[in-house]
Design a protein around this motif. Structure first.
Motif, PDB file in Angstrom:
ATOM      1  N   VAL A   1      -7.357  10.083   9.043  1.00 45.54           N
ATOM      2  CA  VAL A   1      -6.740  10.505   9.940  1.00 45.54           C
ATOM      3  C   VAL A   1      -5.484  11.070   9.466  1.00 45.54           C
ATOM      4  CG1 VAL A   1      -5.703  10.217  11.924  1.00 45.54           C
ATOM      5  CG2 VAL A   1      -8.117   9.653  12.108  1.00 45.54           C
ATOM      6  N   GLN A   2      -4.866  11.854   9.535  1.00 49.33           N
ATOM      7  CA  GLN A   2      -3.600  12.052   8.758  1.00 49.33           C
ATOM      8  C   GLN A   2      -2.227  11.130  10.099  1.00 49.33           C
ATOM      9  OE1 GLN A   2      -0.776  15.971   7.602  1.00 49.33           O
ATOM     10  NE2 GLN A   2      -3.027  16.942   9.584  1.00 49.33           N
ATOM     11  N   LYS A   3      -2.105  10.443   8.686  1.00 50.43           N
ATOM     12  CA  LYS A   3      -0.298   9.332   9.354  1.00 50.43           C
ATOM     13  C   LYS A   3       0.209  10.291   9.764  1.00 50.43           C
ATOM     14  CE  LYS A   3      -1.420   6.459   5.340  1.00 50.43           C
ATOM     15  NZ  LYS A   3      -0.594   5.979   4.890  1.00 50.43           N
ATOM     16  N   SER A   4       0.308  11.708  10.112  1.00 52.63           N
ATOM     17  CA  SER A   4       1.900  11.640  10.848  1.00 52.63           C
ATOM     18  C   SER A   4       1.489  12.216  11.961  1.00 52.63           C
ATOM     19  CB  SER A   4       1.995  13.338   9.730  1.00 52.63           C
ATOM     20  OG  SER A   4       1.074  14.021   9.732  1.00 52.63           O
ATOM     21  N   GLN A   5      -0.015  11.850  11.952  1.00 55.41           N
ATOM     22  CA  GLN A   5      -0.838  12.093  13.678  1.00 55.41           C
ATOM     23  C   GLN A   5      -0.793  11.241  14.748  1.00 55.41           C
ATOM     24  OE1 GLN A   5      -0.694  15.873  15.155  1.00 55.41           O
ATOM     25  NE2 GLN A   5       0.612  16.062  12.847  1.00 55.41           N
ATOM     26  N   ILE A   6      -0.518  10.254  13.538  1.00 50.73           N
ATOM     27  CA  ILE A   6      -0.642   8.861  14.664  1.00 50.73           C
ATOM     28  C   ILE A   6       1.166   8.607  15.191  1.00 50.73           C
ATOM     29  CG2 ILE A   6      -1.379   6.659  13.729  1.00 50.73           C
ATOM     30  CD1 ILE A   6      -2.294   6.635  11.729  1.00 50.73           C
ATOM     31  N   ALA A   7       0.617   8.398  16.518  1.00 48.17           N
ATOM     32  CA  ALA A   7       2.085   7.686  17.361  1.00 48.17           C
ATOM     33  C   ALA A   7       1.804   6.453  17.437  1.00 48.17           C
ATOM     34  CB  ALA A   7       2.295   8.366  18.412  1.00 48.17           C
ATOM     35  N   VAL A   8       0.769   6.208  17.175  1.00 47.79           N
ATOM     36  CA  VAL A   8       0.728   4.056  17.610  1.00 47.79           C
ATOM     37  C   VAL A   8      -0.814   3.628  17.240  1.00 47.79           C
ATOM     38  CG1 VAL A   8       1.157   2.648  19.362  1.00 47.79           C
ATOM     39  CG2 VAL A   8       2.376   4.035  20.135  1.00 47.79           C
ATOM     40  N   VAL A   9      -0.747   2.428  16.508  1.00 44.59           N
ATOM     41  CA  VAL A   9      -1.665   1.719  16.406  1.00 44.59           C
ATOM     42  C   VAL A   9      -1.499   0.706  16.954  1.00 44.59           C
ATOM     43  CG1 VAL A   9      -2.465   1.016  14.058  1.00 44.59           C
ATOM     44  CG2 VAL A   9      -1.525   2.750  14.050  1.00 44.59           C
ATOM     45  N   ALA A  10      -2.296  -0.335  17.327  1.00 46.28           N
ATOM     46  CA  ALA A  10      -2.422  -1.111  18.526  1.00 46.28           C
ATOM     47  C   ALA A  10      -3.356  -2.392  17.645  1.00 46.28           C
ATOM     48  CB  ALA A  10      -2.889  -1.350  19.624  1.00 46.28           C
ATOM     49  N   THR A  11      -3.203  -3.146  17.073  1.00 47.83           N
ATOM     50  CA  THR A  11      -3.974  -4.227  16.578  1.00 47.83           C
ATOM     51  C   THR A  11      -3.796  -5.723  16.993  1.00 47.83           C
ATOM     52  OG1 THR A  11      -4.820  -4.865  14.376  1.00 47.83           O
ATOM     53  CG2 THR A  11      -2.428  -4.407  14.693  1.00 47.83           C
ATOM     54  N   ALA A  12      -4.403  -7.251  16.827  1.00 49.92           N
ATOM     55  CA  ALA A  12      -4.445  -7.884  16.995  1.00 49.92           C
ATOM     56  C   ALA A  12      -2.619  -8.677  16.569  1.00 49.92           C
ATOM     57  CB  ALA A  12      -5.416  -9.194  16.751  1.00 49.92           C
ATOM     58  N   LEU A  13      -2.141  -9.523  17.123  1.00 47.94           N
ATOM     59  CA  LEU A  13      -1.212 -10.614  16.833  1.00 47.94           C
ATOM     60  C   LEU A  13      -0.736 -10.972  15.405  1.00 47.94           C
ATOM     61  CD1 LEU A  13       0.487 -11.788  19.944  1.00 47.94           C
ATOM     62  CD2 LEU A  13       1.643  -9.742  18.773  1.00 47.94           C
ATOM     63  N   PRO A  14      -0.494 -10.819  14.506  1.00 50.75           N
ATOM     64  CA  PRO A  14      -0.348 -11.453  13.373  1.00 50.75           C
ATOM     65  C   PRO A  14      -0.999 -13.227  13.324  1.00 50.75           C
ATOM     66  CG  PRO A  14       1.543 -10.264  13.410  1.00 50.75           C
ATOM     67  CD  PRO A  14       1.002 -10.653  14.411  1.00 50.75           C
ATOM     68  N   GLN A  15      -1.685 -14.324  12.854  1.00 54.29           N
ATOM     69  CA  GLN A  15      -1.829 -15.035  13.220  1.00 54.29           C
ATOM     70  C   GLN A  15      -0.827 -16.023  12.282  1.00 54.29           C
ATOM     71  OE1 GLN A  15      -4.036 -16.287  14.165  1.00 54.29           O
ATOM     72  NE2 GLN A  15      -4.898 -14.497  14.572  1.00 54.29           N
ATOM     73  N   SER A  16       0.178 -15.163  11.208  1.00 53.98           N
ATOM     74  CA  SER A  16       1.054 -16.631  10.920  1.00 53.98           C
ATOM     75  C   SER A  16       2.603 -15.258  10.193  1.00 53.98           C
ATOM     76  CB  SER A  16       0.461 -16.619   9.558  1.00 53.98           C
ATOM     77  OG  SER A  16       0.313 -15.502   8.164  1.00 53.98           O
ATOM     78  N   ASP A  17       3.343 -15.667   9.901  1.00 56.39           N
ATOM     79  CA  ASP A  17       4.908 -15.191   9.210  1.00 56.39           C
ATOM     80  C   ASP A  17       5.451 -14.893  11.262  1.00 56.39           C
ATOM     81  OD1 ASP A  17       3.611 -13.974   6.586  1.00 56.39           O
ATOM     82  OD2 ASP A  17       4.505 -15.579   6.839  1.00 56.39           O
ATOM     83  N   ASP A  18       5.322 -15.796  12.016  1.00 56.86           N
ATOM     84  CA  ASP A  18       6.036 -15.591  13.185  1.00 56.86           C
ATOM     85  C   ASP A  18       7.569 -14.979  13.097  1.00 56.86           C
ATOM     86  OD1 ASP A  18       6.604 -14.688  16.173  1.00 56.86           O
ATOM     87  OD2 ASP A  18       6.112 -17.089  16.677  1.00 56.86           O
ATOM     88  N   PRO A  19       8.176 -13.525  13.455  1.00 52.54           N
ATOM     89  CA  PRO A  19       9.501 -13.592  13.400  1.00 52.54           C
ATOM     90  C   PRO A  19      10.451 -14.665  13.806  1.00 52.54           C
ATOM     91  CG  PRO A  19       8.076 -10.898  13.616  1.00 52.54           C
ATOM     92  CD  PRO A  19       7.655 -12.275  13.759  1.00 52.54           C
ATOM     93  N   ALA A  20       9.779 -15.327  14.994  1.00 54.68           N
ATOM     94  CA  ALA A  20      10.389 -16.125  15.638  1.00 54.68           C
ATOM     95  C   ALA A  20      10.634 -17.651  15.282  1.00 54.68           C
ATOM     96  CB  ALA A  20      10.175 -16.224  17.263  1.00 54.68           C
TER      97      ALA A  20
END
Length: 153
Positions: free
Chosen positions: A65-84
């Motif tokens: 997949v050409q990255k320039s054609q990707i608008a959104v990538v959805a994935t699971a929330l990270p397990q660590s390094d929560d910005p909060a």
């Protein structure tokens, strides 16, 4: 098998292309990130210089997949390094894409004290893809497909 082969881990994502087509499958991540401690994340792969992203569909078909054609990538929330947890304050925003779709969530920015506005972050980030933390998933947004961003309440 080559002695130079780098083992990778499959990571499930859903890609939304600029056309609106959605593709679900696995991308490949390295066990260790190149420029920081810890495993490679989808954001690392999306922001690297390679123009294509291998995606394996549930049928095991491989798409490049050409990255320039990707608008959104959805994935699971990270397990660590929560910005909060690291003391970075999030900005709740709505992002509207050129095709009219919108997504809402929080962007966690590290702003300079003399440039604290959302526009300063968006105008000065070197990233082509930005993480947007929704309630139940991480959305990785291509800046090239954003029509506008506005603070959300």
């Amino acid at each position: 098998m080559s002695d130079y082969r780098i083992e990778k881990v499959r990571h499930r994502v859903e890609l939304t292309l600029a056309s609106g087509l959605r593709l679900e499958g696995d991308i490949f991540l390295q066990a260790f990130a190149r420029f920081r401690a810890g495993p490679e994340e989808p954001l690392d792969v999306l922001n690297d210089s390679a123009p294509f992203l291998p995606l394996v569909l549930p049928s095991e078909e491989l798409l490049l997949v050409q990255k320039s054609q990707i608008a959104v990538v959805a994935t699971a929330l990270p397990q660590s390094d929560d910005p909060a947890e690291v003391g970075v304050v999030g900005m709740h925003v709505e992002i509207v894409f050129v095709n009219g779709e919108s997504r809402s969530g929080s962007i966690f920015t590290e702003l300079r004290p003399d440039r604290p506005r959302l526009v300063d972050f968006l105008n000065n980030t070197p990233l082509r893809f930005l993480p947007l933390f929704a309630a139940d998933q991480l959305l990785i947004i291509s800046t090239a497909h954003i029509a506008y961003v506005r603070p959300a309440s």
